[in-house]
Design a protein around this motif. Structure first.
Motif, short mmCIF file in Angstrom:
data_model
loop_
_atom_site.label_atom_id
_atom_site.label_comp_id
_atom_site.label_asym_id
_atom_site.label_seq_id
_atom_site.Cartn_x
_atom_site.Cartn_y
_atom_site.Cartn_z
N UNK A 87 0.82 -1.21 0.00
CA UNK A 87 0.00 0.00 0.00
C UNK A 87 0.86 1.27 0.00
N UNK A 88 2.15 1.13 -0.22
CA UNK A 88 3.17 2.19 -0.29
C UNK A 88 3.59 2.75 1.08
N UNK A 89 2.98 2.27 2.17
CA UNK A 89 3.43 2.65 3.50
C UNK A 89 4.85 2.12 3.68
N UNK A 90 5.67 2.88 4.40
CA UNK A 90 7.05 2.45 4.63
C UNK A 90 7.30 2.22 6.11
N UNK A 91 8.30 1.41 6.38
CA UNK A 91 8.74 1.13 7.73
C UNK A 91 10.24 0.85 7.67
N UNK A 92 10.82 0.54 8.81
CA UNK A 92 12.23 0.16 8.86
C UNK A 92 12.29 -1.33 9.16
N UNK A 93 13.04 -2.05 8.34
CA UNK A 93 13.29 -3.47 8.57
C UNK A 93 14.63 -3.61 9.27
N UNK A 94 14.62 -4.26 10.41
CA UNK A 94 15.85 -4.52 11.16
C UNK A 94 16.19 -6.00 11.03
N UNK A 95 17.43 -6.28 10.70
CA UNK A 95 17.96 -7.64 10.68
C UNK A 95 19.10 -7.67 11.67
N UNK A 96 19.06 -8.62 12.59
CA UNK A 96 20.09 -8.68 13.62
C UNK A 96 20.32 -10.12 14.06
N UNK A 97 21.49 -10.33 14.64
CA UNK A 97 21.82 -11.61 15.25
C UNK A 97 21.79 -11.40 16.75
N UNK A 98 21.22 -12.38 17.46
CA UNK A 98 21.10 -12.23 18.90
C UNK A 98 20.87 -13.59 19.55
N UNK A 99 20.98 -13.59 20.86
CA UNK A 99 20.58 -14.76 21.65
C UNK A 99 19.92 -14.26 22.92
N UNK A 100 18.93 -15.02 23.37
CA UNK A 100 18.14 -14.62 24.54
C UNK A 100 18.90 -14.77 25.85
N UNK A 101 19.64 -15.87 25.95
CA UNK A 101 20.34 -16.16 27.20
C UNK A 101 21.52 -17.09 26.92
N UNK A 102 22.22 -17.52 27.95
CA UNK A 102 23.42 -18.33 27.76
C UNK A 102 23.12 -19.74 27.25
N UNK A 103 21.89 -20.21 27.39
CA UNK A 103 21.56 -21.57 26.97
C UNK A 103 20.98 -21.65 25.56
N UNK A 104 20.52 -20.54 25.01
CA UNK A 104 19.98 -20.56 23.65
C UNK A 104 21.07 -20.26 22.63
N UNK A 105 20.87 -20.80 21.44
CA UNK A 105 21.81 -20.52 20.35
C UNK A 105 21.57 -19.12 19.81
N UNK A 106 22.61 -18.56 19.22
CA UNK A 106 22.45 -17.28 18.54
C UNK A 106 21.67 -17.53 17.25
N UNK A 107 20.74 -16.64 16.91
CA UNK A 107 19.92 -16.75 15.70
C UNK A 107 19.90 -15.41 14.98
N UNK A 108 19.35 -15.44 13.79
CA UNK A 108 19.15 -14.22 13.02
C UNK A 108 17.66 -13.87 13.10
N UNK A 109 17.38 -12.59 13.29
CA UNK A 109 16.00 -12.13 13.42
C UNK A 109 15.74 -10.99 12.44
N UNK A 110 14.49 -10.91 11.99
CA UNK A 110 14.02 -9.79 11.17
C UNK A 110 12.81 -9.21 11.89
N UNK A 111 12.73 -7.87 11.95
CA UNK A 111 11.58 -7.22 12.58
C UNK A 111 11.22 -5.94 11.85
N UNK A 112 9.93 -5.71 11.75
CA UNK A 112 9.42 -4.43 11.27
C UNK A 112 8.02 -4.26 11.86
#
Length: 146
Positions: A87-112
């Motif tokens: 619909x031509x609305x714009x936003x910012x797409x964030x791509x990042x690598x992170x992990x929640x805590x010491x027991x979880x693996x690091x993953x890649x995330x996308x958010x908008x």
């Protein structure tokens, strides 16, 4: 209800009641890939919340991202770019690598985020570290308000 979005044909809808409860809003829909890799399946979660004052999709995405960086043990931003919905609305797409805590693996995330009247939808995907994110960006741009 309130939106439509493209989802890969092989993905299935997850039972939102089995997911962790968001700190704000609610899970509107969740989808998972059939393959399990690195102990998890790629997934796409759509959260919804009411907004009390007018805000753009872009500004909401920026403010949400500031809070997001505080929710992870490790965090590395890979990309922030303008995303344009059908619909031509714009936003910012964030791509990042992170992990929640010491027991979880690091993953890649996308958010908008996408504002639809008095509701805001947070679009969130979790994928493996080496995964190309272009197809997920296309899923996000297919999101439309009803």
């Amino acid at each position: 209800t309130g939106f439509s979005a493209a989802i890969p044909k092989s993905w299935t809808q997850a039972d939102a009641s089995l997911l962790p409860i968001p700190s704000k809003g609610a899970v509107a829909a969740a989808f998972i890939a059939p393959e399990v890799r690195y102990g998890f399946s790629h997934n796409y979660i759509i959260m919804v919340d009411e907004i009390k004052s007018p805000i753009t999709s872009r500004k909401y995405s920026e403010l949400n991202h500031i809070q997001t960086t505080k929710n992870y043990l490790e965090y590395t931003k890979l990309q922030d770019s303008v995303i344009t919905f059908s619909d031509t609305d714009t936003s910012i797409l964030y791509v990042f690598e992170a992990r929640y805590n010491k027991t979880t693996s690091q993953m890649k995330f996308l958010q908008t985020a996408k504002v639809c009247g008095t509701k805001v939808y947070l679009l969130h995907a979790s994928v493996a570290l080496g995964q190309n994110t272009k197809n997920y960006e296309k899923l996000f741009t297919s999101f439309t308000c009803k």
